[in-house]
Design an enzyme around this catalytic site. Structure first.
Site, PDB file in Angstrom:
ATOM      1  N   LYS A  13       0.707  -1.251  -0.011  1.00 10.10           N
ATOM      2  CA  LYS A  13       0.078   0.014   0.103  1.00 10.10           C
ATOM      3  C   LYS A  13       0.678   1.349   0.105  1.00 10.10           C
ATOM      4  O   LYS A  13       0.702   2.177  -0.742  1.00 10.10           O
ATOM      5  CB  LYS A  13      -0.926   0.027   1.236  1.00 10.10           C
ATOM      6  CG  LYS A  13      -1.865  -1.337   1.170  1.00 10.10           C
ATOM      7  CD  LYS A  13      -3.070  -1.091   2.466  1.00 10.10           C
ATOM      8  CE  LYS A  13      -2.208  -1.072   3.960  1.00 10.10           C
ATOM      9  NZ  LYS A  13      -1.798  -2.352   4.288  1.00 10.10           N
ATOM     10  N   ARG A  88      -9.233   0.749   9.093  1.00 15.84           N
ATOM     11  CA  ARG A  88      -8.782  -0.684   9.383  1.00 15.84           C
ATOM     12  C   ARG A  88      -9.957  -1.576  10.220  1.00 15.84           C
ATOM     13  O   ARG A  88      -9.620  -2.499  10.459  1.00 15.84           O
ATOM     14  CB  ARG A  88      -7.562  -0.460  10.444  1.00 15.84           C
ATOM     15  CG  ARG A  88      -6.232  -0.613   9.564  1.00 15.84           C
ATOM     16  CD  ARG A  88      -5.439  -1.412  10.269  1.00 15.84           C
ATOM     17  NE  ARG A  88      -3.967  -1.679  10.249  1.00 15.84           N
ATOM     18  CZ  ARG A  88      -3.019  -0.957   9.708  1.00 15.84           C
ATOM     19  NH1 ARG A  88      -3.181   0.230   9.215  1.00 15.84           N
ATOM     20  NH2 ARG A  88      -1.804  -1.390   9.793  1.00 15.84           N
ATOM     21  N   ARG A 127      11.816  -6.952   5.329  1.00 15.72           N
ATOM     22  CA  ARG A 127      11.708  -5.534   5.111  1.00 15.72           C
ATOM     23  C   ARG A 127      12.480  -4.774   6.326  1.00 15.72           C
ATOM     24  O   ARG A 127      12.755  -5.115   7.623  1.00 15.72           O
ATOM     25  CB  ARG A 127      10.290  -5.088   5.532  1.00 15.72           C
ATOM     26  CG  ARG A 127      10.070  -3.685   4.971  1.00 15.72           C
ATOM     27  CD  ARG A 127       8.688  -3.445   4.647  1.00 15.72           C
ATOM     28  NE  ARG A 127       7.675  -3.000   5.585  1.00 15.72           N
ATOM     29  CZ  ARG A 127       6.283  -2.772   5.446  1.00 15.72           C
ATOM     30  NH1 ARG A 127       6.027  -2.678   4.209  1.00 15.72           N
ATOM     31  NH2 ARG A 127       5.486  -2.414   6.533  1.00 15.72           N
ATOM     32  N   ARG A 161      11.477  -3.149  11.934  1.00 16.54           N
ATOM     33  CA  ARG A 161      10.508  -2.678  12.929  1.00 16.54           C
ATOM     34  C   ARG A 161      10.162  -3.677  14.002  1.00 16.54           C
ATOM     35  O   ARG A 161      10.186  -4.966  13.659  1.00 16.54           O
ATOM     36  CB  ARG A 161       9.169  -2.079  12.268  1.00 16.54           C
ATOM     37  CG  ARG A 161       9.567  -0.744  11.767  1.00 16.54           C
ATOM     38  CD  ARG A 161       8.354  -0.304  10.820  1.00 16.54           C
ATOM     39  NE  ARG A 161       7.182  -1.122  11.044  1.00 16.54           N
ATOM     40  CZ  ARG A 161       6.029  -0.665  10.162  1.00 16.54           C
ATOM     41  NH1 ARG A 161       6.033  -0.100   9.084  1.00 16.54           N
ATOM     42  NH2 ARG A 161       4.780  -1.289  10.249  1.00 16.54           N
ATOM     43  N   ARG A 172      -0.271  -9.465  13.435  1.00 14.84           N
ATOM     44  CA  ARG A 172      -0.850  -8.635  12.512  1.00 14.84           C
ATOM     45  C   ARG A 172      -1.906  -9.035  11.293  1.00 14.84           C
ATOM     46  O   ARG A 172      -2.967  -8.521  10.993  1.00 14.84           O
ATOM     47  CB  ARG A 172       0.010  -7.817  11.988  1.00 14.84           C
ATOM     48  CG  ARG A 172       0.752  -6.536  12.647  1.00 14.84           C
ATOM     49  CD  ARG A 172       2.240  -6.391  12.364  1.00 14.84           C
ATOM     50  NE  ARG A 172       2.211  -5.279  11.221  1.00 14.84           N
ATOM     51  CZ  ARG A 172       3.092  -5.004  10.500  1.00 14.84           C
ATOM     52  NH1 ARG A 172       4.197  -5.631  10.602  1.00 14.84           N
ATOM     53  NH2 ARG A 172       3.035  -4.235   9.308  1.00 14.84           N
TER      54      ARG A 172
HETATM   55  P1  ADP Z   1       1.475  -1.921   7.994  1.00 15.23           P
HETATM   56  O1  ADP Z   1       0.259  -1.476   6.838  1.00 15.23           O
HETATM   57  O2  ADP Z   1       2.649  -2.247   7.381  1.00 15.23           O
HETATM   58  O3  ADP Z   1       0.679  -3.022   8.905  1.00 15.23           O
HETATM   59  P2  ADP Z   1       1.267   0.350   9.480  1.00 15.23           P
HETATM   60  O4  ADP Z   1       2.570   1.221   9.207  1.00 15.23           O
HETATM   61  O5  ADP Z   1      -0.076   0.922   8.641  1.00 15.23           O
HETATM   62  O6  ADP Z   1       1.642  -0.977   8.974  1.00 15.23           O
HETATM   63  O7  ADP Z   1       0.628   0.388  10.861  1.00 15.23           O
HETATM   64  C1  ADP Z   1       1.393   0.090  11.809  1.00 15.23           C
HETATM   65  C2  ADP Z   1       0.712  -0.268  13.165  1.00 15.23           C
HETATM   66  O8  ADP Z   1       0.045   1.103  13.694  1.00 15.23           O
HETATM   67  C3  ADP Z   1      -0.559  -1.046  12.974  1.00 15.23           C
HETATM   68  O9  ADP Z   1      -0.101  -2.438  13.391  1.00 15.23           O
HETATM   69  C4  ADP Z   1      -1.463  -0.617  14.226  1.00 15.23           C
HETATM   70  O10 ADP Z   1      -0.977  -0.559  15.672  1.00 15.23           O
HETATM   71  C5  ADP Z   1      -1.067   1.059  14.023  1.00 15.23           C
HETATM   72  N1  ADP Z   1      -2.038   1.572  12.855  1.00 15.23           N
HETATM   73  C6  ADP Z   1      -1.813   2.046  11.915  1.00 15.23           C
HETATM   74  N2  ADP Z   1      -3.030   2.694  11.444  1.00 15.23           N
HETATM   75  C7  ADP Z   1      -4.191   2.180  12.094  1.00 15.23           C
HETATM   76  C8  ADP Z   1      -5.405   2.255  12.028  1.00 15.23           C
HETATM   77  N3  ADP Z   1      -6.157   2.805  10.829  1.00 15.23           N
HETATM   78  N4  ADP Z   1      -6.197   1.847  13.094  1.00 15.23           N
HETATM   79  C9  ADP Z   1      -5.706   1.335  14.151  1.00 15.23           C
HETATM   80  N5  ADP Z   1      -4.319   1.272  14.245  1.00 15.23           N
HETATM   81  C10 ADP Z   1      -3.567   1.681  13.334  1.00 15.23           C
END
Ligand code: ADP
Length: 216
Positions: A13, A88, A127, A161, A172
């Site tokens: 994404k 999400r 990654r 990370r 996740r």
């Molecule tokens: P990826 O897309 O690689 O899973 P992100 O950088 O989008 O990782 O998100 C990392 C973390 O940030 C998620 O695992 C969650 O804990 C938090 N997070 C990000 N966006 C949201 C969201 N829209 N709602 C709830 N938690 C979020």
């Protein structure tokens, strides 16, 4: 474009959002990046989000909607925005529908990157991220030119990370299945979901150009 990028963690994404941003001037809105910046800055919001994030769990819908409402009113969103990692959960999607209605904004479409779990696990465990500028590397397919040094900003800390260990990734993916996958039918019912089973830019562009209104 006004787009939601939907798909499991590691589906690509962020990479697609960055490429589209260069093409048409829309801004990427990554809730994950915003939260990581808050943690780095030591803010109260960052402190509230940190424990959930490092375990790979979701941050509360209230915190996320606060971030989005503030971000969407900023001027640079007027030309278009690409939501990356948001919404999400169903409550976030419902709150977004209400918010966009209030702001009189219509989404072009919701792009689902439909990538299989084995591909995701391989991508995420390899990654690495620059702790300074957030540039993303992959030790197999896109290592930095000089080992350990960021190509973009020259910083010397490129790390895995906390949420990219195998255990956190499996969690996740489970969280995605349980809480985010229901958004596919939420948007399907609203008639604006388009799917790509590849996260290569050319393939994604073809899907957008044939199925999504304002595609670049
Ligand atoms: P990826 O897309 O690689 O899973 P992100 O950088 O989008 O990782 O998100 C990392 C973390 O940030 C998620 O695992 C969650 O804990 C938090 N997070 C990000 N966006 C949201 C969201 N829209 N709602 C709830 N938690 C979020």
């Amino acid at each position: 474009m006004k787009l939601i990028l939907l798909g499991p963690p590691g589906a690509g994404k962020g990479t697609i959002a960055k490429a589209l941003m260069k093409m048409d001037g829309s801004v990427q809105i990554s809730t994950g990046d915003i939260l990581r910046a808050e943690i780095a800055a030591g803010s109260k919001l960052g402190q509230m989000a940190e424990a959930a994030m490092s375990a790979g769990n979701l941050v509360s819908d209230d915190i996320i909607m606060g971030i989005i409402e503030k971000r969407l009113t900023q001027d640079d969103c007027k030309e278009g925005f690409l939501f990356d990692g948001f919404p999400r959960t169903i409550p976030q999607a419902e709150a977004l529908t209400v918010l966009l209605g209030k702001m009189d904004i219509a989404l072009d479409c919701v792009l689902l990157l439909d990538i299989k779990n084995d591909v995701i696990i391989d991508r995420l465990t390899t990654r690495r991220t620059c702790t300074n500028c957030g540039e993303i590397y992959n030790i197999k397919s896109k290592p930095p030119k000089v080992e350990g040094i960021c190509d973009v900003c020259g910083h010397d800390e490129i790390v895995q990370r906390d949420d990219e260990t195998l255990e956190a990734i499996e969690n996740r993916l489970q969280v995605y299945q349980d809480q985010t996958a229901p958004l596919v039918s939420y948007y399907e019912k609203r008639g604006n979901l388009v799917r790509s089973d590849s996260s290569e830019l050319d393939d994604v562009l073809k899907v957008l150009q044939t199925k999504c209104l304002q595609a670049p």
